[in-house]
Enzyme design. Structure first.
Site, PDB file in Angstrom:
ATOM      1  CB  SER A  15      -0.936  -0.045   1.216  1.00 27.55           C
ATOM      2  OG  SER A  15      -1.903   0.972   1.132  1.00 27.55           O
ATOM      3  CG  HIS A  42      -4.106  -1.077  -0.665  1.00 27.10           C
ATOM      4  ND1 HIS A  42      -3.927  -1.001   0.688  1.00 27.10           N
ATOM      5  CD2 HIS A  42      -4.536  -2.348  -0.905  1.00 27.10           C
ATOM      6  CE1 HIS A  42      -4.233  -2.168   1.243  1.00 27.10           C
ATOM      7  NE2 HIS A  42      -4.595  -2.997   0.293  1.00 27.10           N
ATOM      8  CG  ASP A 135      -5.331  -5.870   2.494  1.00 29.52           C
ATOM      9  OD1 ASP A 135      -5.840  -6.970   2.780  1.00 29.52           O
ATOM     10  OD2 ASP A 135      -5.312  -5.403   1.341  1.00 29.52           O
TER      11      ASP A 135
END
Length: 193
Positions: A15, A42, A135
């Site tokens: 991310s 992401h 995540d």
């Protein structure tokens, strides 16, 4: 550090700060990987293809943003498209899913790691990069449970250390590597036929 087992796929997820790592990693990879590389980052919901073009500009390996039902082929870098979860099916095709976000994210690293673990088992390597949420941790745990190799970026060198720290804290990761070590590790998995 090199593994003797055959690696069929590597899923790399990140991310905040993850893209920077991927951009440093790609030029250092050998040009003909014997496995599939799947990148899940992401990113903002956008229909432009600039990220695919940006990644392709850093490597001679074929880079493709996944379209639903694409066939998974070794020697290719696949990029998860914005706003879809990316899954790998048992017939080695990709599926795109627009169901609810997981960990506030779509694509979610967890979804792709878990799907890939089901298909590839011990022939999978999962790598968690820089990021600001958790995540990827559950997905990396699924990779380990399936017999695969779990890797986390060295948090001290990550732009956002939270994501790799969560993975290291909750998953018995096999390796914690900085960016130069990641490229060496990935290249060592290459088994040209």
């Amino acid at each position: 550090m090199a593994e003797s087992r055959l690696t069929k796929a590597i899923v790399i997820g990140g991310s905040a700060g993850g893209l920077d790592v991927v951009l440093k990693l790609l030029p250092a990879l050998e040009p003909t990987p014997s496995f599939t590389i799947i990148i899940v980052l992401h990113r903002k919901n956008s229909i432009d293809s600039t990220l695919e073009e940006l990644l392709a500009s850093r490597t001679t390996i074929r880079v493709k943003e996944v379209e639903d039902k694409d066939v998974v082929k070794p020697g290719t870098i696949y990029l998860a498209p914005a706003n879809y979860h990316l899954l790998i099916e048992r017939d080695l095709t990709f599926s795109l899913d627009d169901s609810e976000k997981v960990n506030y994210s779509r694509p979610s690293l967890d979804v792709t790691f878990e799907s890939a673990a089901d298909v590839y088992g011990d022939a999978l390597v999962g790598i968690v990069l820089s990021g600001a949420n958790a995540d990827g941790t559950n997905g990396l745990l699924a990779v380990k449970k399936a017999g695969g190799i779990a890797v986390a970026q060295e948090p001290a060198g990550a732009q956002s250390a939270f994501m790799p720290q969560q993975a290291i804290a909750r998953v018995p990761v096999d390796f914690v590597l900085d960016v130069p070590e990641l490229s060496i590790f990935i290249n060592a998995l290459n088994k040209p036929v």
